[in-house]
Write a protein that holds these residues in place. Structure first.
Motif, PDB file in Angstrom:
ATOM      1  N   SER A  41       1.029  -1.202  -0.028  1.00 40.82           N
ATOM      2  CA  SER A  41       0.150   0.088  -0.114  1.00 40.82           C
ATOM      3  C   SER A  41       0.670   1.373  -0.004  1.00 40.82           C
ATOM      4  O   SER A  41       2.167   1.065   0.424  1.00 40.82           O
ATOM      5  N   SER A  42       0.222   2.269  -0.659  1.00 41.71           N
ATOM      6  CA  SER A  42       1.182   3.480  -0.478  1.00 41.71           C
ATOM      7  C   SER A  42       0.288   4.754   0.360  1.00 41.71           C
ATOM      8  O   SER A  42      -1.012   4.648   0.151  1.00 41.71           O
ATOM      9  N   THR A  43       1.098   5.463   1.020  1.00 40.91           N
ATOM     10  CA  THR A  43       0.682   6.458   1.842  1.00 40.91           C
ATOM     11  C   THR A  43       1.026   7.810   1.234  1.00 40.91           C
ATOM     12  O   THR A  43       1.046   8.838   1.857  1.00 40.91           O
ATOM     13  N   THR A  48      -1.325   8.711  -4.352  1.00 41.92           N
ATOM     14  CA  THR A  48      -2.580   8.531  -3.998  1.00 41.92           C
ATOM     15  C   THR A  48      -3.413   9.482  -4.322  1.00 41.92           C
ATOM     16  O   THR A  48      -4.780   9.397  -4.359  1.00 41.92           O
ATOM     17  N   ARG A 144       1.280   0.108  -6.682  1.00 42.70           N
ATOM     18  CA  ARG A 144       0.750   0.138  -5.318  1.00 42.70           C
ATOM     19  C   ARG A 144      -0.715   0.144  -5.198  1.00 42.70           C
ATOM     20  O   ARG A 144      -1.280   0.765  -6.110  1.00 42.70           O
ATOM     21  N   GLY A 146      -3.829   1.371  -3.665  1.00 41.77           N
ATOM     22  CA  GLY A 146      -4.218   2.699  -3.633  1.00 41.77           C
ATOM     23  C   GLY A 146      -3.816   3.637  -4.473  1.00 41.77           C
ATOM     24  O   GLY A 146      -4.121   5.035  -4.266  1.00 41.77           O
ATOM     25  N   GLU A 147      -2.958   3.381  -5.561  1.00 45.55           N
ATOM     26  CA  GLU A 147      -2.298   4.349  -6.411  1.00 45.55           C
ATOM     27  C   GLU A 147      -3.569   4.809  -7.244  1.00 45.55           C
ATOM     28  O   GLU A 147      -4.430   3.968  -7.724  1.00 45.55           O
ATOM     29  N   SER A 148      -3.604   6.253  -7.606  1.00 51.53           N
ATOM     30  CA  SER A 148      -4.609   6.847  -8.318  1.00 51.53           C
ATOM     31  C   SER A 148      -4.386   6.756  -9.732  1.00 51.53           C
ATOM     32  O   SER A 148      -2.805   6.585 -10.201  1.00 51.53           O
ATOM     33  N   VAL A 162      -8.843   4.164  -8.622  1.00 55.59           N
ATOM     34  CA  VAL A 162      -7.786   3.791  -7.738  1.00 55.59           C
ATOM     35  C   VAL A 162      -7.300   2.075  -7.887  1.00 55.59           C
ATOM     36  O   VAL A 162      -8.322   1.444  -8.299  1.00 55.59           O
ATOM     37  N   THR A 177      -9.071  -2.417 -10.510  1.00 53.25           N
ATOM     38  CA  THR A 177      -9.179  -0.936 -10.163  1.00 53.25           C
ATOM     39  C   THR A 177     -10.788  -0.611  -9.859  1.00 53.25           C
ATOM     40  O   THR A 177     -11.546  -1.403  -9.964  1.00 53.25           O
ATOM     41  N   ASP A 192      -0.605   6.546 -14.594  1.00 45.84           N
ATOM     42  CA  ASP A 192      -0.408   6.777 -13.338  1.00 45.84           C
ATOM     43  C   ASP A 192      -0.210   8.399 -13.172  1.00 45.84           C
ATOM     44  O   ASP A 192      -0.412   9.166 -13.898  1.00 45.84           O
ATOM     45  N   HIS A 193       0.047   8.833 -11.972  1.00 46.90           N
ATOM     46  CA  HIS A 193       0.044  10.246 -11.524  1.00 46.90           C
ATOM     47  C   HIS A 193       1.243  10.984 -12.409  1.00 46.90           C
ATOM     48  O   HIS A 193       1.371  12.426 -12.264  1.00 46.90           O
TER      49      HIS A 193
END
Length: 220
Positions: A41-43, A48, A144, A146-148, A162, A177, A192-193
């Motif tokens: 997971s990513s914070t 995110t 990851r 939770g990755e947007s 996500v 997703t 991705d971002h």
């Protein structure tokens, strides 16, 4: 004698029906095996947070429409003269037409396919202004939970979601997703971002672009 003959025929038919075996039921086909791949997971807020409009606008410049007798959908430049799309749009065709954002319609030939992930690579005969925007793959090992991500569909649709999980299905790595994927989204890149391509929509699945690339092979 006629009534007797009829009775005998009916009796014989009845015996045949009583002794006839019922057809065997069709075999039960088990669902395809799907192996979960653990994703950390990513914070990290950069990962995110929703994909920005600037990234969507930049990535959208690489989109094309792909048309062949077998289908019509989205593709994207993954090189200055190469377009990636879903092989479901190509079928067994050896050529296609791509339409660029500036309205140019260009001829393309199918240079390679990845049968299991159902992706196709097209070589585009670029005439006029050169292509200056293409999308690079995002390494699947960097994915990851939770990755947007954002799914970009020709000509200008963008849907954000996500990453939930990654699974290996029949040799292909599939992203799960929160995006709602429809048949008209075939060939759409999921970015991705940073604007790198996480996956490509094929068969209403988000197929990992990075892990599919080694399976591209020349079509005879």
């Amino acid at each position: 004698m006629l009534p007797v003959a009829i009775v005998l025929v009916l009796a014989a038919t009845g015996v045949w029906n009583l002794t006839r075996r019922a057809p065997a039921p069709p075999p039960v086909v088990p669902p395809a095996a799907s192996d979960a791949i653990a994703l950390p997971s990513s914070t990290d807020a950069a990962v995110t947070a929703p994909v920005t409009d600037d990234v969507v606008t930049m990535a959208r410049a690489a989109l094309v429409q792909v048309e062949s007798p077998d289908g019509r959908g989205t593709g994207f430049f993954s090189a200055t003269d190469g377009v990636t799309t879903s092989s479901d749009l190509i079928g067994r065709q050896k050529s296609a037409t791509v339409t660029l954002a500036d309205g140019r319609r260009l001829d393309a030939t199918v240079s390679s396919v990845a049968d299991q992930p159902h992706l196709a690579q097209l070589h585009v005969n670029v005439t006029g202004a050169p292509v200056t925007t293409w999308l690079a793959p995002s390494p699947v090992r960097e994915a990851r939970a939770g990755e947007s991500v954002a799914m970009l569909t020709w000509p200008d649709a963008a849907a954000r979601g996500v990453v939930k999980a990654l699974r290996r299905l029949q040799g292909a790595e599939i992203f799960e997703t929160t995006l709602l994927v429809h048949t008209e989204d075939e060939g759409a890149p999921v970015v991705d971002h940073t604007g790198r391509v996480v996956a490509v929509v094929s068969g209403r699945r988000a197929v990992s672009f990075d892990s599919a690339r080694p399976y591209f092979h020349a079509r005879p």
